[in-house]
Design a protein around this motif. Structure first.
Motif, short mmCIF file in Angstrom:
data_model
loop_
_atom_site.label_atom_id
_atom_site.label_comp_id
_atom_site.label_asym_id
_atom_site.label_seq_id
_atom_site.Cartn_x
_atom_site.Cartn_y
_atom_site.Cartn_z
N LEU A 97 61.45 5.73 -2.45
CA LEU A 97 62.30 5.70 -1.26
C LEU A 97 61.62 6.47 -0.14
O LEU A 97 61.31 7.66 -0.29
CB LEU A 97 63.67 6.31 -1.57
N ASN A 98 61.34 5.79 0.96
CA ASN A 98 60.79 6.43 2.15
C ASN A 98 61.93 6.69 3.12
O ASN A 98 62.83 5.87 3.27
CB ASN A 98 59.74 5.55 2.81
N VAL A 99 61.88 7.85 3.78
CA VAL A 99 62.96 8.26 4.67
C VAL A 99 62.38 8.69 6.01
O VAL A 99 61.41 9.45 6.06
CB VAL A 99 63.78 9.42 4.06
N GLY A 100 63.00 8.21 7.08
CA GLY A 100 62.67 8.65 8.42
C GLY A 100 63.90 9.28 9.06
O GLY A 100 65.00 8.73 8.94
N ILE A 101 63.71 10.42 9.72
CA ILE A 101 64.82 11.14 10.34
C ILE A 101 64.43 11.50 11.77
O ILE A 101 63.39 12.12 12.00
CB ILE A 101 65.17 12.42 9.55
N ALA A 102 65.28 11.10 12.72
CA ALA A 102 64.99 11.36 14.14
C ALA A 102 66.29 11.78 14.84
O ALA A 102 67.37 11.27 14.53
CB ALA A 102 64.41 10.12 14.81
N THR A 103 66.16 12.69 15.79
CA THR A 103 67.32 13.24 16.49
C THR A 103 67.18 13.01 17.99
O THR A 103 66.10 13.19 18.55
CB THR A 103 67.45 14.75 16.20
N GLY A 104 68.30 12.65 18.62
CA GLY A 104 68.28 12.48 20.07
C GLY A 104 69.48 11.72 20.56
O GLY A 104 70.38 11.36 19.80
N PRO A 105 69.49 11.44 21.88
CA PRO A 105 70.62 10.72 22.47
C PRO A 105 70.62 9.25 22.08
O PRO A 105 69.58 8.60 22.07
CB PRO A 105 70.40 10.89 23.98
N VAL A 106 71.80 8.76 21.71
CA VAL A 106 71.98 7.37 21.32
C VAL A 106 73.29 6.84 21.91
O VAL A 106 74.15 7.62 22.34
CB VAL A 106 72.00 7.20 19.79
N LEU A 107 73.41 5.54 21.92
CA LEU A 107 74.68 4.89 22.26
C LEU A 107 75.33 4.46 20.96
O LEU A 107 74.65 3.89 20.08
CB LEU A 107 74.44 3.67 23.15
N VAL A 108 76.62 4.72 20.82
CA VAL A 108 77.35 4.31 19.61
C VAL A 108 78.55 3.47 20.02
O VAL A 108 79.17 3.72 21.05
CB VAL A 108 77.80 5.51 18.75
N GLY A 109 78.85 2.48 19.21
CA GLY A 109 80.01 1.65 19.49
C GLY A 109 79.79 0.24 18.99
O GLY A 109 78.86 -0.04 18.22
N GLU A 110 80.65 -0.65 19.43
CA GLU A 110 80.58 -2.03 19.00
C GLU A 110 79.63 -2.83 19.89
O GLU A 110 79.65 -2.68 21.11
CB GLU A 110 81.97 -2.64 18.98
N VAL A 111 78.82 -3.66 19.24
CA VAL A 111 77.86 -4.50 19.95
C VAL A 111 77.93 -5.91 19.37
O VAL A 111 78.42 -6.12 18.27
CB VAL A 111 76.42 -3.97 19.83
N GLY A 112 77.41 -6.84 20.12
CA GLY A 112 77.31 -8.21 19.63
C GLY A 112 78.14 -9.17 20.45
O GLY A 112 78.66 -8.83 21.52
N HIS A 113 78.27 -10.34 19.95
CA HIS A 113 79.08 -11.37 20.57
C HIS A 113 80.53 -10.90 20.62
O HIS A 113 81.01 -10.28 19.67
CB HIS A 113 78.96 -12.67 19.76
N PRO A 114 81.25 -11.17 21.70
CA PRO A 114 82.64 -10.69 21.82
C PRO A 114 83.54 -11.06 20.65
O PRO A 114 84.49 -10.34 20.35
CB PRO A 114 83.13 -11.35 23.12
N ARG A 115 83.24 -12.15 19.94
CA ARG A 115 84.06 -12.53 18.79
C ARG A 115 83.44 -12.14 17.46
O ARG A 115 83.98 -12.44 16.41
CB ARG A 115 84.33 -14.03 18.83
N MET A 116 82.29 -11.43 17.52
CA MET A 116 81.60 -11.01 16.29
C MET A 116 81.00 -9.62 16.49
O MET A 116 79.80 -9.42 16.35
CB MET A 116 80.50 -12.00 15.93
N LEU A 117 81.81 -8.67 16.83
CA LEU A 117 81.33 -7.31 17.10
C LEU A 117 81.12 -6.53 15.80
O LEU A 117 81.81 -6.75 14.81
CB LEU A 117 82.34 -6.57 17.98
N SER A 118 80.16 -5.63 15.85
CA SER A 118 79.96 -4.69 14.74
C SER A 118 79.57 -3.34 15.30
O SER A 118 78.97 -3.24 16.38
CB SER A 118 78.90 -5.20 13.76
#
Length: 172
Positions: A97-118
């Protein structure tokens, strides 16, 4: 979407395709499900937030100021993964198992097509964490390293020719 500072973790099974190419489909699914369950258990134990699975990889985040917990969680996941594959067939035992860890500013929330958000997390730390998995071991970006400096033994490295990283030297 909301802007946050998070520690983003990617865990990717190394040599997965070679190990599973000739596996019966049910064994393949069982192998991945076992990995997914390990990810869940570690995140629950360390108060991490699951983001998504992408085939043989998992992405998770930890809140700002929890960089050391994120690193410890990913080290625990790597140990658990090694124990898990040690109980499986030879093909799985050839993976790691390889692991990468990075810290910083991100955007979080729902994305995608308006009828198929995740739910998703977007930003440079996501790409950096994913790229760090191209190298073997547990690797930290500079921001994560500076947040946990002195608490882990590390070796400097460069990944993908341009990302300055710090590889955790694991004990045992």
């Amino acid at each position: 979407m909301t802007t946050k500072t998070l520690t983003v973790c990617f865990a990717d099974i190394d040599r997965f395709l070679a190990a599973t190419r000739s596996m019966p489909l049910q064994d393949f699914a069982t192998f991945l499900q076992g990995f997914y369950e390990l990810v869940g258990e570690v995140l629950i134990a360390h108060n991490g937030r699951f983001t998504k699975y992408v085939a043989d990889a998992a992405m998770a985040t930890f809140d700002e100021g929890r960089e050391e917990i994120a690193v410890r969680a990913m080290l625990a996941l790597r140990r658990s993964y090694r124990e898990y594959v040690g109980k499986l067939g030879r093909e799985a035992q050839n993976t790691d198992l390889n692991v990468g860890i990075a810290t910083g500013p991100v955007l979080v929330g729902e994305v995608g097509h308006p009828r198929m958000l995740s739910y998703d997390v977007l930003g440079a730390p996501v790409g950096i964490a994913a790229t760090l998995t191209f190298s073997r071991g547990v690797l930290l970006d500079e921001a994560t390293y500076h947040a946990v400096a002195g608490r882990f033994t590390v070796q400097e490295d460069t990944v993908a020719g341009h990302i300055h990283a710090y590889r955790i030297i694991e004990q045992g």
